[in-house]
Design an enzyme around this catalytic site. Structure first.
Site, mmCIF file in Angstrom:
data_model
loop_
_atom_site.group_PDB
_atom_site.id
_atom_site.type_symbol
_atom_site.label_atom_id
_atom_site.label_comp_id
_atom_site.label_asym_id
_atom_site.label_seq_id
_atom_site.Cartn_x
_atom_site.Cartn_y
_atom_site.Cartn_z
ATOM 1 N N TYR A 192 0.877 -1.182 0.000
ATOM 2 C CA TYR A 192 0.000 0.000 0.000
ATOM 3 C C TYR A 192 0.910 1.227 0.000
ATOM 4 O O TYR A 192 1.728 1.374 0.911
ATOM 5 C CB TYR A 192 -0.877 0.024 1.250
ATOM 6 C CG TYR A 192 -1.879 -1.116 1.311
ATOM 7 C CD1 TYR A 192 -3.168 -0.960 0.801
ATOM 8 C CD2 TYR A 192 -1.544 -2.350 1.882
ATOM 9 C CE1 TYR A 192 -4.087 -2.003 0.853
ATOM 10 C CE2 TYR A 192 -2.456 -3.399 1.935
ATOM 11 C CZ TYR A 192 -3.732 -3.217 1.416
ATOM 12 O OH TYR A 192 -4.637 -4.245 1.463
ATOM 13 N N TYR A 251 -5.537 -6.710 9.844
ATOM 14 C CA TYR A 251 -5.327 -7.150 8.462
ATOM 15 C C TYR A 251 -5.608 -8.643 8.304
ATOM 16 O O TYR A 251 -6.229 -9.058 7.326
ATOM 17 C CB TYR A 251 -3.899 -6.811 8.005
ATOM 18 C CG TYR A 251 -3.780 -6.812 6.498
ATOM 19 C CD1 TYR A 251 -4.266 -5.737 5.754
ATOM 20 C CD2 TYR A 251 -3.211 -7.876 5.813
ATOM 21 C CE1 TYR A 251 -4.200 -5.732 4.367
ATOM 22 C CE2 TYR A 251 -3.140 -7.876 4.429
ATOM 23 C CZ TYR A 251 -3.635 -6.794 3.721
ATOM 24 O OH TYR A 251 -3.573 -6.795 2.342
ATOM 25 N N PRO A 280 -12.025 -0.615 -0.665
ATOM 26 C CA PRO A 280 -11.221 -1.836 -0.823
ATOM 27 C C PRO A 280 -9.875 -1.831 -0.086
ATOM 28 O O PRO A 280 -9.215 -2.869 -0.017
ATOM 29 C CB PRO A 280 -11.003 -1.936 -2.337
ATOM 30 C CG PRO A 280 -11.205 -0.549 -2.840
ATOM 31 C CD PRO A 280 -12.173 0.115 -1.930
ATOM 32 N N LYS A 302 -11.372 -6.036 2.793
ATOM 33 C CA LYS A 302 -12.308 -6.637 3.752
ATOM 34 C C LYS A 302 -13.652 -7.044 3.145
ATOM 35 O O LYS A 302 -14.437 -7.740 3.792
ATOM 36 C CB LYS A 302 -12.564 -5.658 4.915
ATOM 37 C CG LYS A 302 -11.356 -5.452 5.809
ATOM 38 C CD LYS A 302 -10.965 -6.732 6.501
ATOM 39 C CE LYS A 302 -9.670 -6.643 7.270
ATOM 40 N NZ LYS A 302 -8.961 -7.926 7.361
#
Ligand code: APR
Ligand code: PHB
Length: 389
Positions: A201, A384, A293, A297
């Protein structure tokens, strides 16, 4: 037609529920508006929590997943042109996540349902819900222009955000919580080896970027784009140029590019409807809630809804326990809100959108805290991999 449970929607939520009911010997029918080919060709996210994998195993639909799923033992945050790895098993008592596309999950569930003779009616048009506030609910739909009626004991709305189920509930009976984000994601799928072994990310001054994968030879990448952007504006070369610019230097250098197999733009939204039970109608998955997104999840929340709902239905049909259906709403929503928080927080942390330099410094300070504090890393890792059911 007569059945115990009429399910609307053959996405992952509807198919998972149908499968678990079949295994428990509870009769069910799925009505799906689209063709099977359409449903099986949708490209969506691809990171599964262990609880989702466990549910697919319980559904006896994890044969291919167990062979082809790629275990991710870390998640990466990139900011200020540096990549920081957050080790998952070390921080969560041994948990990790698995990369396996939602498209494959849907295919596997569809295959086992067909093999074992489950009824799914594709291209069921104009589905309408009736009498779900009574003991005798039923559905009507059209197939090839001919009208049909399905009488049932329970209706389950697994028909996504734009479905008919939630829209059939009187507005005064339902509470809606919603947030739209002022940007979208442009996604590209390509037959190229992934640039990183795990998801990355990226918070970059040009906007967010995400590196993910579907296999060792197939990559899925995203960039933050304007909400009103159009996919036709983006040639493959333009995507790769912009994507590369947002990556830390070492990743940018090793990035392998190739022609896109698919390219699309999706808006980001947070949304929750409460409660999840309205008499003999229950909502699950995207019909009841949407997450942005970031954090992957969406599918995992649909799976946890189905975990609670299938247990509740077993109590209802085997022991006549009606209160189990109210409990479904309470238990599922408790987990939904925790994942909503995580997805909202990850989205705010990793994207640039208000142009406020102070906000950006706050994000950088938080990213630094997260990547350097054991407590911060643990909080991210715990969420996570998925909170316990
Ligand atoms: N009648 C019948 N079927 C319908 C109707 C309708 N009126 N409206 C929608 N559907 C179908 C859609 O065509 C789709 O196949 O319901 C299905 C809903 O599937 P999903 O949108 O995949 O939702 P869900 O099964 O809850 O899965 C949640 O999928 O959308 C992603 O990000 C989401 O990962 C999450 C997961
Ligand atoms: C994906 O693989 O498509 C993906 C991964 C992680 C996300 C979102 C999407 O947070």
């Amino acid at each position: 037609m007569l059945t115990q449970v009429a399910i609307i929607g053959a996405g992952p939520a509807g198919l998972m529920l149908g499968r678990l009911l079949d295994i428990a010997g509870i009769d069910n029918i799925i009505l799906e508006r689209q063709t099977k080919a359409y449903v099986l060709n949708r490209i969506r996210a691809g990171i599964l929590e262990q609880t989702t994998v466990d549910l697919l195993r319980r559904a006896k639909a994890a044969h291919r997943l167990d062979k082809q799923g790629i275990v991710h033992n870390a998640v990466n945050l990139a900011y200020s042109h540096q990549c920081h790895s957050i080790e998952l098993p070390e921080l969560t008592g041994g948990k990790s996540v698995i990369a396996y596309g939602q498209t494959e999950v849907t295919q596997d569930l569809c295959d086992v349902r067909e093999r074992d003779g489950g009824t799914t009616i594709y291209e069921a048009k104009d589905v309408s819900l009736h009498n779900f506030d009574s003991e005798k609910p039923y559905l009507e739909y059209k197939k090839n222009g001919v009208g049909h009626k399905v009488k049932c004991e329970l209706i389950v709305g697994c028909d996504g955000y734009h479905g008919v189920s939630r829209a059939s509930i009187p507005p005064e009976a339902i509470s809606i919580y919603e947030k739209a984000y002022p940007f979208g994601w442009l996604g590209l799928l390509s037959e190229t080896p992934p640039v990183s072994d795990e998801v990355v990310y990226v918070n970059h001054e040009r906007g967010f970027a995400l590196c993910s994968m579907r296999s060792r030879t197939r990559s899925r990448y995203y960039i933050q784009c304007a909400l009103n952007d159009r996919v036709e504006r983006w040639s493959d070369d333009a995507f790769w140029d912009e994507f590369r610019r947002r990556l830390p230097a070492d990743l940018a250098q090793s990035l392998k590019t190739g022609p896109s197999l698919e390219k699309s733009i999706a808006p980001l939204r947070s949304f929750v409807a409460e409660p999840l039970r309205f008499g003999r109608l229950l909502l699950a998955g995207d019909a009841a809630h949407i997450v942005p997104p970031t954090g992957a999840k969406g599918l995992n929340l649909a799976a946890s809804d189905i975990h609670y709902l299938s247990n509740a239905m077993l109590s209802y049909f085997k022991d006549g326990d009606d209160s189990a259906l109210d409990e479904y709403s309470r238990l599922a929503l408790a987990r939904v809100w925790k994942s909503e928080r995580f997805a909202w927080w990850m989205t705010n942390l990793t994207h640039r959108f208000d142009g406020d330099p102070f906000e950006q410094r706050m994000k950088e300070a938080e990213l630094t805290y997260l990547s350097t504090s054991q407590t911060g890393r643990k909080m991210l890792a715990e969420n996570y991999v998925g909170l316990p059911l």
